[in-house]
Each structure stands twice: as structure tokens, then as C-alpha cells.
Design an enzyme around this catalytic site. Structure first.
Site, PDB file in Angstrom:
ATOM      1  N   ASP A 122      78.723 -36.630 113.960  1.00  0.00           N
ATOM      2  CA  ASP A 122      77.602 -35.382 114.600  1.00  0.00           C
ATOM      3  C   ASP A 122      76.694 -35.142 113.626  1.00  0.00           C
ATOM      4  O   ASP A 122      76.179 -34.439 113.372  1.00  0.00           O
ATOM      5  CB  ASP A 122      79.325 -33.988 112.904  1.00  0.00           C
ATOM      6  CG  ASP A 122      79.971 -34.530 113.045  1.00  0.00           C
ATOM      7  OD1 ASP A 122      80.703 -33.611 114.912  1.00  0.00           O
ATOM      8  OD2 ASP A 122      81.052 -34.139 112.473  1.00  0.00           O
ATOM      9  N   LYS A 162      74.050 -36.397 119.215  1.00  0.00           N
ATOM     10  CA  LYS A 162      74.770 -36.517 120.489  1.00  0.00           C
ATOM     11  C   LYS A 162      74.729 -36.099 121.684  1.00  0.00           C
ATOM     12  O   LYS A 162      73.444 -36.690 122.845  1.00  0.00           O
ATOM     13  CB  LYS A 162      76.062 -37.958 120.062  1.00  0.00           C
ATOM     14  CG  LYS A 162      75.509 -39.279 119.401  1.00  0.00           C
ATOM     15  CD  LYS A 162      77.091 -39.792 119.503  1.00  0.00           C
ATOM     16  CE  LYS A 162      77.469 -39.377 118.992  1.00  0.00           C
ATOM     17  NZ  LYS A 162      78.687 -39.059 117.259  1.00  0.00           N
ATOM     18  N   HIS A 190      81.328 -32.052 120.450  1.00  0.00           N
ATOM     19  CA  HIS A 190      79.799 -32.394 120.632  1.00  0.00           C
ATOM     20  C   HIS A 190      79.040 -31.414 121.131  1.00  0.00           C
ATOM     21  O   HIS A 190      79.754 -30.140 121.957  1.00  0.00           O
ATOM     22  CB  HIS A 190      79.221 -33.466 121.510  1.00  0.00           C
ATOM     23  CG  HIS A 190      79.840 -35.262 121.482  1.00  0.00           C
ATOM     24  ND1 HIS A 190      79.453 -35.752 122.787  1.00  0.00           N
ATOM     25  CD2 HIS A 190      79.600 -35.239 120.658  1.00  0.00           C
ATOM     26  CE1 HIS A 190      80.424 -36.964 122.257  1.00  0.00           C
ATOM     27  NE2 HIS A 190      80.130 -36.844 120.644  1.00  0.00           N
ATOM     28  N   GLN A 238      82.063 -40.067 118.003  1.00  0.00           N
ATOM     29  CA  GLN A 238      82.482 -40.060 116.664  1.00  0.00           C
ATOM     30  C   GLN A 238      80.849 -41.016 116.133  1.00  0.00           C
ATOM     31  O   GLN A 238      80.103 -40.488 116.813  1.00  0.00           O
ATOM     32  CB  GLN A 238      83.281 -41.407 116.492  1.00  0.00           C
ATOM     33  CG  GLN A 238      84.687 -40.614 116.384  1.00  0.00           C
ATOM     34  CD  GLN A 238      85.221 -40.350 118.088  1.00  0.00           C
ATOM     35  OE1 GLN A 238      85.395 -41.007 118.614  1.00  0.00           O
ATOM     36  NE2 GLN A 238      85.897 -39.253 118.167  1.00  0.00           N
TER      37      GLN A 238
HETATM   38  P1  IMP Z   1      91.003 -39.649 114.063  1.00  0.00           P
HETATM   39  O1  IMP Z   1      90.006 -39.825 114.801  1.00  0.00           O
HETATM   40  O2  IMP Z   1      91.144 -37.891 114.405  1.00  0.00           O
HETATM   41  O3  IMP Z   1      92.020 -39.913 113.816  1.00  0.00           O
HETATM   42  O4  IMP Z   1      90.157 -39.079 112.976  1.00  0.00           O
HETATM   43  C1  IMP Z   1      90.158 -40.229 111.641  1.00  0.00           C
HETATM   44  C2  IMP Z   1      88.566 -40.054 111.018  1.00  0.00           C
HETATM   45  O5  IMP Z   1      87.627 -39.759 111.698  1.00  0.00           O
HETATM   46  C3  IMP Z   1      88.671 -38.938 110.093  1.00  0.00           C
HETATM   47  O6  IMP Z   1      87.562 -38.417 108.755  1.00  0.00           O
HETATM   48  C4  IMP Z   1      87.602 -37.815 111.182  1.00  0.00           C
HETATM   49  O7  IMP Z   1      87.570 -36.635 111.074  1.00  0.00           O
HETATM   50  C5  IMP Z   1      86.884 -38.224 111.684  1.00  0.00           C
HETATM   51  N1  IMP Z   1      86.664 -38.524 113.012  1.00  0.00           N
HETATM   52  C6  IMP Z   1      86.618 -37.821 114.599  1.00  0.00           C
HETATM   53  N2  IMP Z   1      86.083 -37.607 115.278  1.00  0.00           N
HETATM   54  C7  IMP Z   1      85.432 -37.620 114.788  1.00  0.00           C
HETATM   55  C8  IMP Z   1      83.948 -36.905 115.185  1.00  0.00           C
HETATM   56  O8  IMP Z   1      83.995 -36.843 116.311  1.00  0.00           O
HETATM   57  N3  IMP Z   1      82.905 -35.677 114.688  1.00  0.00           N
HETATM   58  C9  IMP Z   1      82.966 -36.876 113.094  1.00  0.00           C
HETATM   59  N4  IMP Z   1      83.936 -37.580 112.371  1.00  0.00           N
HETATM   60  C10 IMP Z   1      85.364 -37.884 113.629  1.00  0.00           C
HETATM   61 MG    MG Z   2      80.860 -33.699 116.287  1.00  0.00          MG
END
Ligand code: IMP
Ligand code: MG
Length: 443
Positions: free
Chosen positions: A27, A30, A56, A241
Site C-alpha cells: 500500500d 505502487k 492498487h 504487496q
Molecule cells: P495473504 O497474502 O492474503 O494471505 O495475507 C497475508 C498478509 O499480507 C496479511 O497481513 C495481509 O493483510 C497482507 N497483505 C497481502 N496483500 C497485501 C497488499 O496488497 N497490501 C497490504 N497488505 C497485504
Molecule cells: Mg494496496
């Protein structure tokens, strides 16, 4: 905004890959930077990891677009958008996203999906939920998009790939995998799936597969990218991410299930890593995190609330309020090193306007009394040591109108210079608002 500067820089480089990496927990903004850089300078924008867990947000002419798995180049009609082999995603999630874009008059015909990208099944999503529910208080805070179970099947060599949808035994393989998933849900997590709900999801899943087969291109995207590079075209690899959610270098287990760092570009796209010319490291003037896990500079007070409100820090994928905190230069500098960052981009400088005193963490005190400038194995034991900066006398509105460094208050410039000095990487772009033109390119 000085577009000529980017144009000049990119003209000199042909057949190269530039990488955009979020340096913290995601976040960072990007999407805006990929869209900005892709305007005329890059021929391909490619996602090399992650799934629809990403969110995004891009704002153009008062209109907000939220992208999850579709690369940010989609808003530029001349750009080819690749979902690379390192990605995993649900077909119905993809179709929902492209339908929304089409409804907003954005053409999605220029999307290419790697035949090697793994398919997220409806039961992967259920497994994600079952696992998080079973963890209770120790949950990861997953976005519940089925990302971890899909990558687990990929590594376990049980997964289904987009190239498989053309095979005559696809349906049988699907059924076999689904059966395994249901067995696992029941035996490992005592989770009984709602079969009616599952049937509904499966219907959407297969309809989406058919639409992807007819309306989109599933192909060897490694060849597509390499041919383009050989023809002198430039590629932008779009990270998802953030570096601190990397499966290896994040705070395991509070991480996502893929490699999110620059090192993942070669494997995630099937390209020569030596082609990487630029690595844009994106970070915000402060930091945020969604989901669980250690966060040394987290603010639990009214300043944190103010940043959340002014910065609209609510998850683009899940809507969850993001945890907000002061800049952490220890983490930032470390990720500049790990990711080989060549250019820094600071987002959301405008959000700190009106805060009388700004802090940035420049070291950690560990339980044994030592002071370090590299994150320890257990980040939850790190107590931040702060450097304090005076705030600046400018409103958010005023800062959003700044278009050159000369327009910015000296206190703000001092803050940015301290970051540059600590990280030892130059700042290339200062973003002072959500819109494309609210960006200051530094020569
Ligand atoms: P998962 O990848 O959905 O299993 O999430 C694992 C961790 O990564 C959690 O803390 C989510 O909130 C975080 N997370 C996954 N994708 C994003 C993203 O695009 N932005 C911010 N946090 C993310
Ligand atoms: Mg985001």
C-alpha cells in the site's frame, strides 16, 4: 511534472526491465507510480508475484480505479499487460475485475496471462478461511483470497495452471484436487464447507474460465517479454504487496506466501535478472500495515488516527483500517539494500501536513541493551529510537498544488534529505497527492 526527464532517461535505456517495489508492508502507492511511469515509456507492465490480495488504487481525472491482479499499465491503451508465471489467481476474481474496468470504458484486451500461472480454486479460498479460523488469536490477518493454499499446492506440485484449462482432463484434475481440499478441511481444521455456497462459486469459476479462454490470451509470457526486450522494448515489472511481506524477508509467519522482493522478478517472469536496470523503491512519508505482525513504530494515538483519516488508510482489498506509524528508516534502508533500489519515490508527503512534530526511527534498542540499525530476527523485541523533525507550515491543499522542489517548505525538504542520507539512495519522485500530475520529478 517534468515528463521530459523520464523520457530522456528511458530513451537511453532500451531492452531493459525497471522494477517497482513497495519497500514496506504494501500500500505504498505502487499503482500510481507504475501508471505514471508506463505513460509512454514502457511497452509492457508485468506482475511477477501475488494475486488478487493486492489492491492498487490509481486516480485519473477525478476517477478512482482499484486494481488487484490486473497490471497498472491497463490504463494506458498502448501498453501490454502481463500476469506472469509467478502469480496465482482465481479466474472469477479476474473476470470481476476486468468487467468493472470495461464498465468504466477501460479496454482490457491487452492482457496476457502466463500459461504457468497457478489457478486459485474456490476450495483454496475455503482452506484459507478454515486455516485462519483455526489459528484464532494467532491469525495472520490474511485477505482470505486463497493465496497461501494456492502457493502451497504449487510448491507441493499438486496445483493446476492456466495452461491446463485447454487439456481434456482439466475437469477431472479439478475434481480430484477439490476432493483433496475438502478432506483436508475436515481432517486438519474440522471445517465443514457449505456445499451450496461451494456449488455457486464453482459455477462462477467455470464460467470465468470459459470467458478467459475466449476473450483473453493465455500464453508463454516469458517468450513474449524476452522477444520484446530483444526488440529494444522496455518492461516495467510491477511488485505487489511489499518487501516486508516477503515469505523469506518479512516477519514470518506474518507474511504473504510469495517472494515480493526484486529477486523474484527473474523467476516470476522468466527473464534474465541482468536486464534489470532500475529499481524504483516506493515508500510513504509514514508507514502502514494491514493484518497482524510486529510494527515497532506503530501509533496508537490521535496522530495515528489523523494519518489514517487524512491518508484514507483503509484496505483497498478488504476495507480494513490500516495500522499507521512513524517512518522506520531502519526497515527502509535495509529494504533498499535487499532490493537493490536505485531510485526512491516518496508518496503521500501531503498527509503529514499539520502535524507539529514528525518522528522517524533511526535505530532499535534491543532487550540486551544494544542499539542496532538492522532489523533483528524477532522484530517485536525492537524498541524504536527516534529522530524528531519540526513539522511544516503548509496545508494539504497547498502541498498538493506544489509542482517543483522550490514550491515545498524547507522543513519538508529537510525531512526528505534525512531519509536520502540515511538510506544512501537518491529520491526520484516526490508524490504530493493522489492524481497523476501531483508528482514532483527530481532531476
Ligand atoms: P495473504 O497474502 O492474503 O494471505 O495475507 C497475508 C498478509 O499480507 C496479511 O497481513 C495481509 O493483510 C497482507 N497483505 C497481502 N496483500 C497485501 C497488499 O496488497 N497490501 C497490504 N497488505 C497485504
Ligand atoms: Mg494496496
Amino acid at each position: 511534472m517534468n515528463e521530459k526527464t523520464i523520457r530522456k532517461a528511458v530513451k537511453m535505456l532500451r531492452g531493459v526491465i525497471a522494477v517497482v517495489i513497495g519497500l514496506v508492508w504494501g500500500d505504498e502507492g505502487k499503482g500510481k507510480i507504475c501508471d505514471l511511469l508506463a505513460s509512454g515509456y514502457y511497452h509492457i507492465v508485468a506482475r511477477f508475484a501475488g494475486s488478487v490480495n493486492a489492491g492498487h488504487t490509481i486516480e485519473i481525472n477525478e476517477k478512482k480505479y482499484v486494481l488487484h491482479i490486473v497490471p497498472s499499465g491497463v490504463l494506458n491503451p498502448e501498453v501490454k499487460n502481463v500476469i506472469g508465471n509467478g502469480c496465482v489467481f482465481p479466474p472469477e476474481g479476474f473476470i470481476k475485475e476486468v468487467k468493472e474496468l470495461e464498465a468504466d470504458n477501460v479496454s482490457t484486451k491487452n492482457i496476457f496471462i502466463s500459461e504457468r500461472a497457478h489457478i486459485t480454486l474456490p476450495t483454496h479460498r475455503l482452506l484459507d478461511r478454515a486455516s485462519e479460523e483455526a489459528k484464532g488469536a494467532n491469525k495472520i490477518g490474511s485477505t482470505l483470497k486463497g493465496v497461501t493454499p494456492t502457493y502451497r499446492d504449487k510448491i507441493g506440485r499438486d496445483g493446476l495452471r492456466y495452461g491446463d484449462v485447454f487439456m481434456s482432463n482439466f475437469k477431472d484434475d479439478y475434481e480430484a484436487l477439490k476432493k483433496e481440499h475438502i478432506k483436508l478441511m475436515e481432517s486438519k481444521y474440522s471445517f465443514i464447507p457449505d456445499m451450496l455456497e461451494l456449488e455457486k462459486s464453482e459455477k462462477e469459476f467455470f464460467e470465468a474460465i470459459e470467458l478467459i479462454k475466449t476473450d483473453y490470451k493465455i500464453c508463454d509470457t516469458s517468450k513474449l517479454i524476452n522477444d520484446a526486450l530483444d526488440a529494444g522494448k522496455n518492461v516495467l515489472a510491477e511488485g505487489a504487496q511489499g518487501a516486508l511481506l516477503d515469505i523469506e524477508f518479512g516477519q514470518y509467519p506474518y507474511v504473504t506466501s510469495s517472494n515480493t522482493i526484486t529477486g523474484a522478478v527473474g523467476a516470476g517472469l522468466g527473464v534474465d535478472p541482468k536486464r534489470i536496470g532500475k529499481v524504483y523503491g516506493i515508500f510513504k512519508a509514514y508507514i502502514t500495515r494491514v493484518g497482524e505482525g510486529p510494527f515497532p513504530t506503530e501509533l496508537h494515538d490521535s496522530t495515528g488516527d489523523l494519518i489514517r483519516e487524512n491518508g484514507h488508510e483503509f484496505g483497498a482489498t478488504t476495507g480494513r483500517p490500516r495500522r499507521c506509524g512513524w517512518q522506520d528508516l531502519v526497515l527502509l534502508r535495509q529494504q533498499c539494500i535487499v532490493n537493490g533500489v536505485t531510485d526512491l519515490t516518496m508518496m503521500k508527503g501531503d498527509i503529514l501536513c499539520g502535524i507539529p512534530e514528525i518522528k522517524a526511527c533511526t535505530g532499535y534498542r534491543l532487550p540486551d541493551g544494544s542499539i542496532v540499525n538492522w532489523a533483528p530476527y524477532d522484530l517485536s523485541t525492537a524498541e524504536p529510537i527516534y529522530k524528531v523533525f519540526p513539522g511544516w507550515n503548509m496545508t494539504m491543499d497547498e502541498m498538493q498544488k506544489c509542482r517543483s522542489v522550490e514550491d515545498l517548505p524547507q522543513e519538508f525538504i529537510d525531512y526528505v534529505n534525512a531519509i536520502v542520507e540515511y538510506c544512501n539512495v537518491n529520491i526520484h519522485i516526490l508524490s504530493v497527492g493522489p492524481k497523476r500530475d501531483q508528482s514532483i520529478i527530481i532531476e
